[in-house]
Design a protein around this motif. Sequence first.
Motif, mmCIF file in Angstrom:
data_model
loop_
_atom_site.group_PDB
_atom_site.id
_atom_site.type_symbol
_atom_site.label_atom_id
_atom_site.label_comp_id
_atom_site.label_asym_id
_atom_site.label_seq_id
_atom_site.Cartn_x
_atom_site.Cartn_y
_atom_site.Cartn_z
ATOM 1 N N ASN A 92 -15.527 63.797 -41.037
ATOM 2 C CA ASN A 92 -16.416 63.923 -42.180
ATOM 3 C C ASN A 92 -15.836 64.772 -43.305
ATOM 4 O O ASN A 92 -16.236 64.623 -44.459
ATOM 5 C CB ASN A 92 -17.752 64.525 -41.717
ATOM 6 N N GLY A 94 -14.081 66.235 -46.388
ATOM 7 C CA GLY A 94 -13.555 65.536 -47.554
ATOM 8 C C GLY A 94 -13.706 66.357 -48.813
ATOM 9 O O GLY A 94 -14.448 67.340 -48.860
ATOM 10 N N SER A 96 -13.942 65.813 -53.243
ATOM 11 C CA SER A 96 -14.192 64.847 -54.300
ATOM 12 C C SER A 96 -13.302 65.133 -55.503
ATOM 13 O O SER A 96 -12.623 66.163 -55.578
ATOM 14 C CB SER A 96 -15.671 64.897 -54.701
ATOM 15 N N VAL A 113 -5.997 65.722 -52.526
ATOM 16 C CA VAL A 113 -7.127 64.853 -52.171
ATOM 17 C C VAL A 113 -6.732 63.922 -51.027
ATOM 18 O O VAL A 113 -7.469 63.742 -50.048
ATOM 19 C CB VAL A 113 -7.593 64.046 -53.400
ATOM 20 N N THR A 116 -6.428 65.814 -47.632
ATOM 21 C CA THR A 116 -7.702 66.145 -46.994
ATOM 22 C C THR A 116 -8.438 64.905 -46.523
ATOM 23 O O THR A 116 -8.840 64.803 -45.356
ATOM 24 C CB THR A 116 -8.592 66.935 -47.973
ATOM 25 N N ASN A 117 -8.617 63.933 -47.416
ATOM 26 C CA ASN A 117 -9.476 62.795 -47.101
ATOM 27 C C ASN A 117 -8.831 61.798 -46.152
ATOM 28 O O ASN A 117 -9.508 61.259 -45.273
ATOM 29 C CB ASN A 117 -9.886 62.080 -48.389
ATOM 30 N N SER A 143 -16.418 57.424 -44.870
ATOM 31 C CA SER A 143 -15.703 56.980 -46.053
ATOM 32 C C SER A 143 -16.643 57.103 -47.251
ATOM 33 O O SER A 143 -17.308 58.126 -47.414
ATOM 34 C CB SER A 143 -15.198 55.544 -45.843
ATOM 35 N N SER A 144 -16.738 56.091 -48.072
ATOM 36 C CA SER A 144 -17.570 56.138 -49.282
ATOM 37 C C SER A 144 -17.658 54.731 -49.840
ATOM 38 O O SER A 144 -16.770 53.896 -49.603
ATOM 39 C CB SER A 144 -16.927 57.072 -50.312
ATOM 40 N N TYR A 157 -9.925 59.777 -55.681
ATOM 41 C CA TYR A 157 -10.917 59.713 -54.611
ATOM 42 C C TYR A 157 -10.978 58.309 -54.009
ATOM 43 O O TYR A 157 -10.951 58.143 -52.784
ATOM 44 C CB TYR A 157 -12.278 60.126 -55.159
ATOM 45 N N SER A 160 -7.981 57.558 -51.816
ATOM 46 C CA SER A 160 -8.030 58.220 -50.504
ATOM 47 C C SER A 160 -9.022 57.541 -49.575
ATOM 48 O O SER A 160 -8.778 57.396 -48.373
ATOM 49 C CB SER A 160 -8.373 59.702 -50.671
ATOM 50 N N LYS A 161 -10.145 57.089 -50.131
ATOM 51 C CA LYS A 161 -11.167 56.468 -49.298
ATOM 52 C C LYS A 161 -10.820 55.020 -48.946
ATOM 53 O O LYS A 161 -11.127 54.554 -47.849
ATOM 54 C CB LYS A 161 -12.532 56.554 -49.997
ATOM 55 N N MET A 164 -8.423 55.453 -46.160
ATOM 56 C CA MET A 164 -9.153 55.842 -44.960
ATOM 57 C C MET A 164 -9.821 54.621 -44.324
ATOM 58 O O MET A 164 -9.745 54.402 -43.104
ATOM 59 C CB MET A 164 -10.198 56.892 -45.335
#
Length: 271
Positions: A92, A94, A96, A113, A116-117, A143-144, A157, A160-161, A164
Motif C-alpha cells: 500500500n 506510495g 503522489s 516516485v 517508492t511506488n 495501484s490507482s 505517478y 509508477s502505477k 505496478m
Amino acid sequence: MGKPSRVILITGASDGIGAELARQWAARHREAVVLVLAARSLDKLEGVAAACRSAGASVLVEPCDVGVKADCDRLVASTVHAHGRIDVLVNNAGVSAHALLSDVPDLGWYEDVMRTNLWGAVWCTHAALPHLLASRGQIVAVSSLAGLVGVPGRTAYSASKFAMTGFFEALRVEVAARGVSVTIAYPGVVDTQIRYRGYDALGRPAGRSGLDERGAMSVETCARLILDGTEARTRDIVMSAKGRAGRWLKLIAPGLVDRLALKALNQEAKA
C-alpha cells in the motif's frame, strides 16, 4: 489446538488507506489476525497499532522505508522471525506527484516516485514470496485509476502505477497454480492527504491537490472495498462506476477518455 492467526503485513500503514485498512481488519477479525504495520513514521504507526490492539488484534510495528531495499528485506525477515509466516502482503505504501513534464527542471524526484511506488512493492513482494507460497497466501497491490488511464499532470505517478499494475498482473499468472492470489486495487480520488504531501514540479511537497477533490471517496469506504475484495480473493477492485467505465471507454473512445481526464484536474491547478 486452535487455528493460527493469519499474519497480515501492510506497508504504508501509518495513515490514509493503510491505517484505515488495519483498523478495519482488526475490528472485523480481532484475535484471528496478527497485523504487521510498516511505514516510515513510528509515532503514527504506534497510534494506529493502539487502535488495532484495542479491537483485540495482535500488532507488530516495523519502521520501514519501502524505497530502501534493505528496509524491505528486514521488514519481511522481522515478520517471519516474530510470527513464522506471512498470509497476506498488502503493498500500500506510495507517494503522489503532480506536475506538467514541461515544468520539471530535474527528473530526480521522478526516480523517487518510481522507487517508492514500484520498487518498494517489488522488493517487499520478492522477499515475502517464498513465505506466501508456503502459506498459499495473498498479495494485494494498491495501484490507482491513474495506473489504468494516464492522467495529465501526473506523468510520474501514472508511470509508477502503470508499472505496478503490469508487474502484479504478470505475477498473478506466475503464482496462481501454486495457490497464491493477487488482488489489484484501483482507488480513484480518496479523501486522504497523499496528494497534498506529494511532489510538485520542483520536487517539493505540493501543499495542495492537483485533482478535483469534490466527490472524493471516504477513506473508510475505500478500505472496506479493499478488505472485502481481499477476503473474496477478487482479481481487480475498481471502486467506482466512472473507473469501471473508463477501462472500456479507453478501448472504444480514447479521445473521450482524454477529455474526461483533463476535466478531473483541479481548475486552480490548471490556471
